[in-house]
Write a protein that holds these residues in place. Structure first.
Motif, PDB file in Angstrom:
ATOM      1  N   UNK A  10      33.143  33.302  41.365  1.00  0.00           N
ATOM      2  CA  UNK A  10      33.738  34.179  40.354  1.00  0.00           C
ATOM      3  C   UNK A  10      32.873  35.405  40.081  1.00  0.00           C
ATOM      4  N   UNK A  11      31.577  35.222  40.109  1.00  0.00           N
ATOM      5  CA  UNK A  11      30.647  36.355  39.861  1.00  0.00           C
ATOM      6  C   UNK A  11      30.629  37.312  41.041  1.00  0.00           C
ATOM      7  N   UNK A  12      30.673  36.757  42.250  1.00  0.00           N
ATOM      8  CA  UNK A  12      30.494  37.585  43.453  1.00  0.00           C
ATOM      9  C   UNK A  12      31.777  38.281  43.925  1.00  0.00           C
ATOM     10  N   UNK A  13      32.919  37.623  43.736  1.00  0.00           N
ATOM     11  CA  UNK A  13      34.157  38.055  44.375  1.00  0.00           C
ATOM     12  C   UNK A  13      34.724  39.307  43.690  1.00  0.00           C
ATOM     13  N   UNK A  32      42.179  39.390  49.070  1.00  0.00           N
ATOM     14  CA  UNK A  32      42.556  40.118  47.857  1.00  0.00           C
ATOM     15  C   UNK A  32      42.748  39.184  46.673  1.00  0.00           C
ATOM     16  N   UNK A  33      43.237  37.990  46.965  1.00  0.00           N
ATOM     17  CA  UNK A  33      43.504  37.013  45.902  1.00  0.00           C
ATOM     18  C   UNK A  33      43.005  35.652  46.368  1.00  0.00           C
ATOM     19  N   UNK A  34      42.234  34.974  45.520  1.00  0.00           N
ATOM     20  CA  UNK A  34      41.827  33.597  45.849  1.00  0.00           C
ATOM     21  C   UNK A  34      42.217  32.706  44.664  1.00  0.00           C
ATOM     22  N   UNK A  35      42.940  31.629  44.984  1.00  0.00           N
ATOM     23  CA  UNK A  35      43.405  30.721  43.925  1.00  0.00           C
ATOM     24  C   UNK A  35      42.925  29.298  44.226  1.00  0.00           C
ATOM     25  N   UNK A  55      42.113  33.429  40.445  1.00  0.00           N
ATOM     26  CA  UNK A  55      42.826  32.600  39.464  1.00  0.00           C
ATOM     27  C   UNK A  55      42.521  31.125  39.721  1.00  0.00           C
ATOM     28  N   UNK A  56      42.519  30.363  38.672  1.00  0.00           N
ATOM     29  CA  UNK A  56      42.386  28.910  38.811  1.00  0.00           C
ATOM     30  C   UNK A  56      43.752  28.268  38.566  1.00  0.00           C
ATOM     31  N   UNK A  57      44.031  27.250  39.359  1.00  0.00           N
ATOM     32  CA  UNK A  57      45.309  26.556  39.214  1.00  0.00           C
ATOM     33  C   UNK A  57      45.047  25.100  38.819  1.00  0.00           C
ATOM     34  N   UNK A  89      40.127  35.256  36.419  1.00  0.00           N
ATOM     35  CA  UNK A  89      40.982  36.311  35.853  1.00  0.00           C
ATOM     36  C   UNK A  89      42.186  35.720  35.134  1.00  0.00           C
ATOM     37  N   UNK A  90      42.522  34.502  35.438  1.00  0.00           N
ATOM     38  CA  UNK A  90      43.665  33.859  34.791  1.00  0.00           C
ATOM     39  C   UNK A  90      43.734  32.409  35.225  1.00  0.00           C
TER      40      UNK A  90
END
Ligand code: SF4
Length: 300
Positions: free
Chosen positions: A159-162, A122-125, A167-169, A196-197
């Motif tokens: 980023x295009x596929x997901x 659901x979330x990848x950082x 988010x990038x950290x 996304x952020x």
């Protein structure tokens, strides 16, 4: 439990039930700021480290007992080096509605199998502390087979596929990646990656090498160059809302600790409390920093 820990309060994910699928300090980076110390097992190929059924069994047991906002693959090394990651994410998604997050150094997203493994999270950082080869080698001290450009391309494709939150950290370390050249390179990469952020962090715990968190000048520089997308996440401060504070002094401290503000923004904010910039004389710890012709305020 051997693989599951917490829930622990996470800076970005609330109550996070952690899953560690990697032996201690097995990684393809050896970041200068790593809170686990120097990487002892530097590898760059994906492996099976532990029986996946045993890991899943622990996760299922834990989610029956505790409440969590996220189930998070993180822990003691780089999770995408685990070949069973996709299998585990898919099985966990069948067992619970709790969102699944993955914290990764992002180095292997150029590989199709890794992107496919993460597709159901659901979330990848992923982290991106540098976007030029020289700074990358200095701050992340990567495996010799890794190349910065390939990693940025991988993040771009992911980023295009997901379909989930992405988010990038950035860990901002004084004297490593807080200079203008490094930050401009990161900005160009972010324009390609389109997350996304972006979370901006500074090291808060003991680190592998003796490094210092970026100071107020570095943080302000990062904000000025990277733009409004950046959110300084500070573990001591919860969600900011003007209504939560009884006084303007309290609100200003909480806000500026988390997020440096331009003078014009701060003036507007203070108007909500019927105050102006003269209030800053009464608040100890507020620093005024000039950068690129603009004045910023920060609390440290
Ligand atoms: S990628 Fe993470 S685990 Fe690996 S060295 Fe860097 S901070 Fe430590």
């Amino acid at each position: 439990m051997k693989f599951v820990y917490g829930p622990v309060p996470s800076r970005r994910l609330g109550r996070s039930l952690g899953i560690n699928v990697i032996p201690f300090k097995t990684c393809n980076y050896s970041c200068v700021y790593c809170q686990l110390g120097k990487t002892t097992d530097m590898i760059n190929e994906r492996r099976i480290f532990f029986p996946k059924e045993e890991i899943l069994g622990e996760v299922v047991e834990a989610i029956g007992k505790v409440e969590a906002d996220h189930i998070t693959f993180a822990g003691e090394g780089e999770p995408t080096l685990c070949k069973d990651l996709g299998w585990l994410i898919d099985r966990i998604k069948v067992c619970t509605d709790v969102p699944v997050a993955v914290l990764t150094n992002g180095s292997l997203l150029y590989r199709k199998d890794v992107r496919e493994d993460l597709a159901n999270a659901d979330v990848v950082i992923p982290s991106l502390d540098a976007a030029d080869e020289q700074t990358f080698r200095r701050i992340n001290r990567p495996h010799r087979d890794l190349r910065m450009e390939e990693i940025i391309e991988g993040l771009e494709v992911f980023g295009r596929e997901f379909g989930g939150k992405f988010y990038i950290e950035i860990m901002l370390v004084k004297g490593y990646n807080d200079d203008e050249r490094s930050l401009l390179a990161i900005k160009s990469a972010l324009e390609r990656i389109k997350p996304d952020g972006v979370y901006l962090l500074t090291p808060t715990r003991p680190t592998a090498l003796k490094v210092e968190p970026a100071d107020e000048f570095g943080i302000v520089r990062a904000h000025a160059i990277l733009g409004e997308v950046v959110d300084v996440v500070n573990p001591e401060v919860g969600e900011f809302s003007a209504e939560c504070f009884s006084s303007a002094e309290e609100a200003v401290k909480a806000l500026l600790r988390r997020h440096p503000m331009r003078e014009d923004q701060l003036k507007d904010f203070l108007k909500k409390f019927g105050e102006d910039l003269s209030i800053l004389e009464r608040v100890e710890g507020i620093k005024r920093v000039e950068y690129m012709g603009r004045v910023y305020y920060i609390y440290r």
